[in-house]
Design a protein around this motif. Structure first.
Motif, PDB file in Angstrom:
ATOM      1  N   VAL A  15      -4.039  17.235  35.056  1.00  0.00           N
ATOM      2  CA  VAL A  15      -4.375  16.332  36.161  1.00  0.00           C
ATOM      3  C   VAL A  15      -3.163  16.148  37.074  1.00  0.00           C
ATOM      4  CG1 VAL A  15      -4.913  13.920  36.727  1.00  0.00           C
ATOM      5  CG2 VAL A  15      -6.290  15.140  35.025  1.00  0.00           C
ATOM      6  N   SER A  18      -2.430  19.628  38.803  1.00  0.00           N
ATOM      7  CA  SER A  18      -3.473  19.974  39.778  1.00  0.00           C
ATOM      8  C   SER A  18      -3.373  19.090  41.013  1.00  0.00           C
ATOM      9  CB  SER A  18      -4.875  19.892  39.165  1.00  0.00           C
ATOM     10  OG  SER A  18      -5.249  18.555  38.925  1.00  0.00           O
ATOM     11  N   CYS A  34      -8.701  20.804  39.517  1.00  0.00           N
ATOM     12  CA  CYS A  34      -8.405  20.202  38.219  1.00  0.00           C
ATOM     13  C   CYS A  34      -9.331  20.758  37.135  1.00  0.00           C
ATOM     14  CB  CYS A  34      -8.530  18.679  38.306  1.00  0.00           C
ATOM     15  SG  CYS A  34      -8.024  17.833  36.800  1.00  0.00           S
TER      16      CYS A  34
END
Length: 192
Positions: A15, A18, A34
């Protein structure tokens, strides 16, 4: 740490990463980046069906695949992610970092419907086959163990707008050069 703890930690790292590489994209595209990164990492595959399975959505897998596929075609996605990844990597390049240019191929012996398949020399099989050419530039310290990805591009001589292999290599090297400035030492084998 048990299995769900590792999965949670992996998801948290993905997370964060990304978010960095999808900066500048809309919310839907950022979510796709993600999910794609998580799915590729968790499934160890780039096949949409395998990525979709790892997402464990409460809809049919076919619907997930269709959604992921439509996101792949999103305008400016590739350019934005590539630019952000190059910027992240460039920040790790020092004055004496080796900028290694690697020209290779990806053989797709079973592909029949992929766009712009071209002749490539399948190094593993030692014969001519179909697939795509790649140009990759990574940073590496002479005494280090870490490799910093900067650019990895796929190209085909059968694609519209293709000029030459030299132009593909020069474009990648120019883009890396703009990102790293006067840092790094360019290295390319005799094939370049």
């Amino acid at each position: 740490m048990h299995h769900s703890g590792i999965r949670g930690k992996l998801r948290g790292q993905i997370v964060r990463f990304s978010g960095e590489v999808s900066r500048g994209l809309c919310k839907t595209a950022r979510r796709f980046v993600c999910e794609a990164l998580y799915g590729i990492t968790a499934s160890e595959s780039v096949m949409l069906s395998e990525i979709g399975r790892t997402l464990d959505e409460e809809i049919r897998l076919k619907k997930t695949e269709t959604r992921l596929s439509s996101q792949l075609g999103r305008e400016k996605l590739k350019e934005c992610v590539e630019r952000n990844l190059l910027s992240l990597g460039a920040s790790r390049i020092g004055r004496d970092t080796l900028l290694i240019v690697d020209i290779s191929d990806i053989a797709k012996p079973y592909a029949c419907r992929m766009e712009y398949l071209a002749e490539v020399r399948d190094g593993s099989a030692g014969q001519i086959g179909v697939g795509y050419w790649t140009v990759r530039v990574v940073g590496a310290e002479v005494e280090g163990v870490h490799i910093t990805p900067l650019i990895h591009r796929l190209y085909s001589q059968n694609a519209p707008g293709f000029v030459s292999e030299n132009e593909e290599i020069l474009d990648a090297v120019r883009d890396v050069g703009r990102a790293v400035g006067d840092r790094g030492i360019l290295v390319i084998d005799r094939g370049g």
